[in-house]
Write a protein that holds these residues in place. Structure first.
Motif, PDB file in Angstrom:
ATOM      1  N   PHE A 558       0.869  -1.179   0.000  1.00  0.00           N
ATOM      2  CA  PHE A 558       0.000   0.000   0.000  1.00  0.00           C
ATOM      3  C   PHE A 558       0.903   1.224   0.000  1.00  0.00           C
ATOM      4  O   PHE A 558       1.600   1.507   0.967  1.00  0.00           O
ATOM      5  CB  PHE A 558      -0.893  -0.023   1.240  1.00  0.00           C
ATOM      6  CG  PHE A 558      -1.915   1.068   1.283  1.00  0.00           C
ATOM      7  CD1 PHE A 558      -2.832   1.237   0.263  1.00  0.00           C
ATOM      8  CD2 PHE A 558      -1.988   1.927   2.384  1.00  0.00           C
ATOM      9  CE1 PHE A 558      -3.797   2.241   0.315  1.00  0.00           C
ATOM     10  CE2 PHE A 558      -2.947   2.922   2.445  1.00  0.00           C
ATOM     11  CZ  PHE A 558      -3.858   3.079   1.409  1.00  0.00           C
ATOM     12  N   LYS A 559       0.945   1.923  -1.129  1.00  0.00           N
ATOM     13  CA  LYS A 559       1.954   2.964  -1.320  1.00  0.00           C
ATOM     14  C   LYS A 559       1.860   4.075  -0.277  1.00  0.00           C
ATOM     15  O   LYS A 559       2.867   4.757   0.010  1.00  0.00           O
ATOM     16  CB  LYS A 559       1.859   3.558  -2.722  1.00  0.00           C
ATOM     17  CG  LYS A 559       0.595   4.364  -3.009  1.00  0.00           C
ATOM     18  CD  LYS A 559       0.614   4.915  -4.431  1.00  0.00           C
ATOM     19  CE  LYS A 559      -0.617   5.756  -4.742  1.00  0.00           C
ATOM     20  NZ  LYS A 559      -0.586   6.291  -6.120  1.00  0.00           N
ATOM     21  N   THR A 616      -7.165   3.414  -4.347  1.00  0.00           N
ATOM     22  CA  THR A 616      -6.076   2.554  -3.865  1.00  0.00           C
ATOM     23  C   THR A 616      -6.443   1.918  -2.540  1.00  0.00           C
ATOM     24  O   THR A 616      -6.130   0.740  -2.287  1.00  0.00           O
ATOM     25  CB  THR A 616      -4.780   3.365  -3.735  1.00  0.00           C
ATOM     26  OG1 THR A 616      -4.482   4.003  -4.985  1.00  0.00           O
ATOM     27  CG2 THR A 616      -3.618   2.461  -3.361  1.00  0.00           C
ATOM     28  N   CYS A 619      -8.688  -0.965  -3.236  1.00  0.00           N
ATOM     29  CA  CYS A 619      -7.907  -2.105  -3.733  1.00  0.00           C
ATOM     30  C   CYS A 619      -7.201  -2.821  -2.593  1.00  0.00           C
ATOM     31  O   CYS A 619      -7.172  -4.061  -2.543  1.00  0.00           O
ATOM     32  CB  CYS A 619      -6.891  -1.639  -4.773  1.00  0.00           C
ATOM     33  SG  CYS A 619      -7.597  -1.170  -6.357  1.00  0.00           S
ATOM     34  N   ARG A 620      -6.617  -2.051  -1.682  1.00  0.00           N
ATOM     35  CA  ARG A 620      -5.912  -2.648  -0.554  1.00  0.00           C
ATOM     36  C   ARG A 620      -6.860  -3.431   0.340  1.00  0.00           C
ATOM     37  O   ARG A 620      -6.561  -4.553   0.762  1.00  0.00           O
ATOM     38  CB  ARG A 620      -5.225  -1.540   0.262  1.00  0.00           C
ATOM     39  CG  ARG A 620      -4.558  -2.026   1.550  1.00  0.00           C
ATOM     40  CD  ARG A 620      -3.448  -2.996   1.258  1.00  0.00           C
ATOM     41  NE  ARG A 620      -2.752  -3.392   2.482  1.00  0.00           N
ATOM     42  CZ  ARG A 620      -1.752  -4.254   2.525  1.00  0.00           C
ATOM     43  NH1 ARG A 620      -1.321  -4.810   1.405  1.00  0.00           N
ATOM     44  NH2 ARG A 620      -1.169  -4.555   3.673  1.00  0.00           N
ATOM     45  N   SER A 657      -5.360   3.914 -10.909  1.00  0.00           N
ATOM     46  CA  SER A 657      -5.024   3.504  -9.548  1.00  0.00           C
ATOM     47  C   SER A 657      -5.110   1.995  -9.388  1.00  0.00           C
ATOM     48  O   SER A 657      -4.261   1.373  -8.746  1.00  0.00           O
ATOM     49  CB  SER A 657      -5.970   4.186  -8.553  1.00  0.00           C
ATOM     50  OG  SER A 657      -5.843   5.590  -8.616  1.00  0.00           O
ATOM     51  N   GLU A 660      -2.140   0.461 -11.262  1.00  0.00           N
ATOM     52  CA  GLU A 660      -0.879   0.705 -10.551  1.00  0.00           C
ATOM     53  C   GLU A 660      -0.753  -0.205  -9.335  1.00  0.00           C
ATOM     54  O   GLU A 660       0.315  -0.756  -9.070  1.00  0.00           O
ATOM     55  CB  GLU A 660      -0.796   2.167 -10.113  1.00  0.00           C
ATOM     56  CG  GLU A 660       0.516   2.501  -9.397  1.00  0.00           C
ATOM     57  CD  GLU A 660       0.541   3.904  -8.829  1.00  0.00           C
ATOM     58  OE1 GLU A 660       1.578   4.282  -8.242  1.00  0.00           O
ATOM     59  OE2 GLU A 660      -0.466   4.626  -8.957  1.00  0.00           O
ATOM     60  N   TYR A 661      -1.840  -0.367  -8.596  1.00  0.00           N
ATOM     61  CA  TYR A 661      -1.779  -1.210  -7.401  1.00  0.00           C
ATOM     62  C   TYR A 661      -1.462  -2.664  -7.772  1.00  0.00           C
ATOM     63  O   TYR A 661      -0.692  -3.336  -7.094  1.00  0.00           O
ATOM     64  CB  TYR A 661      -3.105  -1.137  -6.640  1.00  0.00           C
ATOM     65  CG  TYR A 661      -3.086  -1.908  -5.341  1.00  0.00           C
ATOM     66  CD1 TYR A 661      -2.467  -1.374  -4.209  1.00  0.00           C
ATOM     67  CD2 TYR A 661      -3.653  -3.176  -5.252  1.00  0.00           C
ATOM     68  CE1 TYR A 661      -2.429  -2.090  -3.017  1.00  0.00           C
ATOM     69  CE2 TYR A 661      -3.624  -3.893  -4.072  1.00  0.00           C
ATOM     70  CZ  TYR A 661      -3.006  -3.341  -2.950  1.00  0.00           C
ATOM     71  OH  TYR A 661      -2.954  -4.057  -1.762  1.00  0.00           O
ATOM     72  N   TRP A 662      -2.042  -3.138  -8.870  1.00  0.00           N
ATOM     73  CA  TRP A 662      -1.843  -4.534  -9.291  1.00  0.00           C
ATOM     74  C   TRP A 662      -0.876  -4.622 -10.472  1.00  0.00           C
ATOM     75  O   TRP A 662      -1.030  -5.464 -11.347  1.00  0.00           O
ATOM     76  CB  TRP A 662      -3.183  -5.157  -9.676  1.00  0.00           C
ATOM     77  CG  TRP A 662      -4.090  -5.398  -8.503  1.00  0.00           C
ATOM     78  CD1 TRP A 662      -5.151  -4.650  -8.115  1.00  0.00           C
ATOM     79  CD2 TRP A 662      -3.982  -6.462  -7.556  1.00  0.00           C
ATOM     80  NE1 TRP A 662      -5.723  -5.180  -6.983  1.00  0.00           N
ATOM     81  CE2 TRP A 662      -5.024  -6.299  -6.622  1.00  0.00           C
ATOM     82  CE3 TRP A 662      -3.108  -7.541  -7.398  1.00  0.00           C
ATOM     83  CZ2 TRP A 662      -5.221  -7.165  -5.554  1.00  0.00           C
ATOM     84  CZ3 TRP A 662      -3.303  -8.410  -6.333  1.00  0.00           C
ATOM     85  CH2 TRP A 662      -4.343  -8.223  -5.426  1.00  0.00           C
TER      86      TRP A 662
END
Length: 857
Positions: A558-559, A616, A619-620, A657, A660-662
């Protein structure tokens, strides 16, 4: 054993048993075949030894209808010769003809067998041919019942059923008066002329010509030399239509490159059929592969004098071709020929100019289509393909390829396994769309492998290598279908493949089609399993293509946990608030804080960073499973909609987003975007604009399969919705108010769909022509090699072809002219019966089926 088999077959042929390539099912060499279980033992009589079956008890004799039904269904599927089976069925039918159930229900089975088991049509016709010599009224009843169903199929535009029923009549050509079926085929061609005169791009006429050309061989085999002249006259008429080329044909070619190295040039199916029949005419209309039946030997009377022959000729049924002709429940398109084995050095399937290839494939495809409700039965019939054609048409099953080469020599025999796989892939790779959902063909190949692994697996391996070798030339949509099947198939067989054969391609750039395919395959495999498992199946040379961090099977980082990330505190706060289901006001306060900081930082659109943080966080929160994801979407849906609705850039940021996360598992991102479309958090145009706008860069993403998948899935959602609207309009009992509502929805749907296809075309055209700004800029800076620029151009052209085709197909469904034509056909139908509510329900089911079918586009 082989010598005995050949001798047995020859003796069968000499007895008039050349109706099928009958083989013993239990040869020592046939252990891997689709065996039937041996017949169950009856109860043993204790007064007799253990080695004897108990006699059938009195009073338990099989009823004539049950016996006839069993015999007819099993014709050509037992160890008996088809000629013998036909004579047995004809004898039982003649003996029990006075029973009412035999005169009625038995012919329901008769018609159903013609429609569901196309391989057996010549054998079912053979029964009518044989029984006609003893009781012509039985053959007359069979002809009448099949004719009723044929007229229904013709009226409803059920062209596949119409073709199969017409084949039955063709196989009885010798029993009809005058010119028999050829008179009706000429009537059909007159209809084709009318259709083509009214519209040069008419496809119903092409379908009718295809049916005519596929019917002629069976009619000539049954009718004999006296009809050769009629067939030649008919071929001269069909030549004009068969040689015509429609505009859509240029985008349904399997191999799109102009390169001379592509495996085969483009052939339309009706053009190929026309050429093949002309070739057959030059060789005397032999059709040696089609099974034949011999007339029964007439029984002699007590004084040894044969009885006078009874009336055995019948008038051909009179059919009425409707006007206007019903196109049918599905749009029709020209069909392109595709083969994985044709015209190779070793002839395992018929040559391109041999009519046997088209006729046998047509029966295989019909079996696949008509028995789609039972893939186990389809697989069994396919594995036993050699039983349904003349003797010596095929080599022995499961014969090794090297041994086949040695034994073939001057004989012309074919490998049934190759013809099976060739036919299945011709449908899996059919353009613009296959007849069924792709997973049906996947499961059918798997089932064939399970029934006859020793026979099917080697042919399948050669097919895979052929397609991979020609990936550079293959249509992009077809290469993706192959990718989808290949990974699914490997997942059913422990992900086993000889990856060492493709190691040499790992040194190619990622933009090369062969290297891109390998990367996409590994991504798909990881979706179907997990990274560590897939890594264990690969040679070490491939390990670098799977990020090492995926071996731990942990959720992506998680950025916002990194304090150096902008809006770190707010991102963590949003995640915490979603976890504890905080009230909307609390979440909105955090979002407002992001907006304030973004304004201070000089960001033009403050909704972009807040959307990024919230998407994001969702997604997390949903990273563990699909159920977790759906729960997270439900929690964050309202605030995400509130932000995104204020900015198109923010909507595109949702997609960015997620991706980018995946980033290490883009296939997961594709699935999440699909769910967000379902929740209407995104509009289709947002996804398209991000994928082919924000994300496209200098065109490198055009080689990434997940980008194509995302765009293609999004377009499919749009087209499915359009098809639902059109289907709803094509209900006969709509009120004026309902018609108005549907047409008000259809107009904007047309416009938005056309806008999407126009956007895709504009986005990729610049790269196809090498004129895109970012592409030119990167090439000028030396960041892209000339070879990379060329590859990007090739990818762009492939994209352009795919979506040009999809756009043309969609126009044939939703365009004003298309819908108006269907409405006119609807209005020409008879009014519904008084008990119309039941019919209305049937139409509703038809809409649902059509919607299911359109998912394949």
């Amino acid at each position: 054993m082989a010598d005995y088999e050949d001798d047995r077959r020859d003796r069968g042929r000499n007895r008039g048993g050349g109706g099928g390539n009958k083989r013993r099912r239990y040869d020592d060499d046939d252990d891997n075949y689709g065996r039937r279980e041996p017949p169950q033992r009856r109860r043993q009589n204790p007064r007799e030894g253990d080695n004897h079956y108990a006699p059938r008890r009195e009073g338990r004799l099989e009823e004539p209808f049950s016996k006839l039904r069993r015999l007819l269904i099993n014709i050509a599927s037992s160890s008996k010769l088809p000629q013998t089976e036909g004579e047995e069925i004809a004898a039982v039918l003649a003996e029990s003809w006075n029973e009412e159930k035999v005169k009625t229900d038995f012919f329901d089975v008769w018609v159903q067998l013609i429609l569901e088991q196309p391989f057996k049509i010549p054998f079912v016709a053979g029964v009518a041919f044989i029984v006609n010599h003893e009781k012509p009224e039985i053959a007359s009843t069979a002809i009448e019942r099949v004719a009723e169903r044929t007229q229904e199929a013709l009226r409803a535009g059920q062209w596949k059923e119409f073709k199969l029923l017409l084949r039955f009549f063709a196989c009885l050509q010798s029993l009809f008066e005058d010119d028999g079926i050829f008179t009706f085929l000429e009537q059909l061609f007159d209809t084709v002329v009318d259709l083509q005169s009214a519209n040069e791009n008419d496809v119903v006429g092409i379908e009718l010509v295809k049916i005519i050309l596929l019917t002629v061989p069976y009619a000539l085999v049954a009718g004999g030399p006296r009809f050769h002249a009629k067939a030649q006259e008919l071929l001269q008429k069909t030549e004009i239509v068969a040689s015509n080329t429609l505009s859509i044909e240029r985008v349904i070619e399997a191999y799109v490159s102009d390169n001379s190295e592509k495996p085969i040039p483009y052939y339309s199916m009706i053009g190929l059929l026309q050429t093949q029949l002309n070739n057959e005419a030059e060789s005397g209309w032999e059709f040696a592969f089609i099974p034949r039946f011999q007339p029964p030997i007439p029984k002699k009377t007590e004084d040894g004098v044969p009885p006078p022959p009874g009336p055995s000729m019948h008038p051909f049924p009179a059919f009425s071709v409707p006007s206007p002709v019903n196109q049918g429940p599905k749009p029709l398109f020209p069909e392109a020929f595709i083969s994985l084995y044709v015209d190779q050095e070793i002839e395992t399937v018929p040559r391109i100019g041999d009519i046997a290839g088209s006729i046998i494939r047509d029966s295989i495809v019909d079996t696949i289509d008509q028995l789609d409700f039972n893939r186990d039965a389809v697989a069994k019939f396919l594995v036993e393909l050699d039983c349904y054609w003349s003797v010596h048409t095929f080599a022995k099953r499961a014969i090794a390829f090297d041994r086949f080469k040695e034994e073939q020599k001057d004989k012309i025999v074919w490998k049934s396994e190759d013809m099976i796989i060739d036919a299945i892939f011709s449908q899996l790779l059919k353009l613009p769309a296959p007849e069924h959902k792709l997973v049906y063909y996947h499961s059918l190949i798997t089932q064939c492998c399970k029934i006859a692994p020793a026979a099917i697996a080697p042919s399948l391996g050669r097919a895979i290598r052929f397609i991979y070798k020609n990936l550079d030339f293959m249509d992009l949509e077809l290469s993706y279908r192959f990718l989808d099947w290949f990974t699914h198939h490997l997942s059913n067989f422990e992900f086993r493949w000889r990856w060492t054969e493709w190691v040499e391609y790992l040194s190619l750039p990622n933009l090369h089609p062969k290297k891109a395919f390998i990367i996409a395959t590994l991504d798909k495999e990881m979706r179907l399993s997990f990274a560590k498992r897939i890594r264990s199946t690969l040679p070490e040379e491939y390990h670098s293509l799977i990020p090492a961090r995926l071996d731990d099977d942990n959720s992506p980082d998680f950025k916002y946990e990194d304090p150096n990330t902008p809006f770190s505190e707010e991102g963590k706060a949003l995640l915490h608030q979603l976890k504890k289901k905080a009230p909307a006001e609390e979440i909105q306060a955090t979002i407002d804080a992001i907006h304030m900081k973004a304004t201070e930082a000089g960001i033009d659109d403050v909704h972009v960073p807040s959307t990024d943080a919230l998407a994001t966080a969702i997604c997390r929160l949903g990273a563990k499973s699909m159920s977790h994801l759906l729960s997270a979407i439900e929690r964050g849906k309202e605030p995400l909609l509130a932000i995104a609705d204020r900015s198109d850039a923010a909507k595109r940021q949702i997609v960015a987003s997620v991706v980018e996360y995946w980033k290490d598992q883009p296939g997961v991102a594709v699935n999440i975007v699909d769910k967000l479309l379902n929740y209407q958090l995104l509009q289709p145009v947002n996804v398209i604009q991000w994928a082919l706008g924000d994300h496209l860069g200098a065109g490198e993403p055009l080689s990434e399969s997940w980008v194509f998948e995302m765009v293609s899935n999004t377009v499919t959602k749009v087209t499915n919705r359009n098809h639902q609207i059109v289907s709803a309009r094509l209900v006969k009992t709509l009120s004026p108010e309902q018609i108005t509502l549907i047409e008000e929805a259809l107009g904007p749907a047309r416009t938005s769909t056309r806008d999407i296809f126009k956007y895709i075309e504009d986005a990729v055209s610049g790269f196809a022509q090498g004129a895109a700004d970012k592409l030119i800029e990167k090439e000028a800076l030396g960041e892209l090699a000339p070879e990379d620029v060329k590859l990007i151009g090739v990818w762009a052209k492939r994209w352009h072809t795919v979506f040009l085709r999809k756009g043309q197909v969609e126009e044939r469904v939703i365009s004003e002219d298309s819908v108006d034509t269907k409405i006119r056909l609807l209005e020409a139908e008879p009014e519904p019966m008084v008990e119309g509510e039941a019919e209305g329900e049937g139409q509703g089911n038809g809409v649902q089926d059509a919607n299911g079918d359109t998912e394949m586009l």
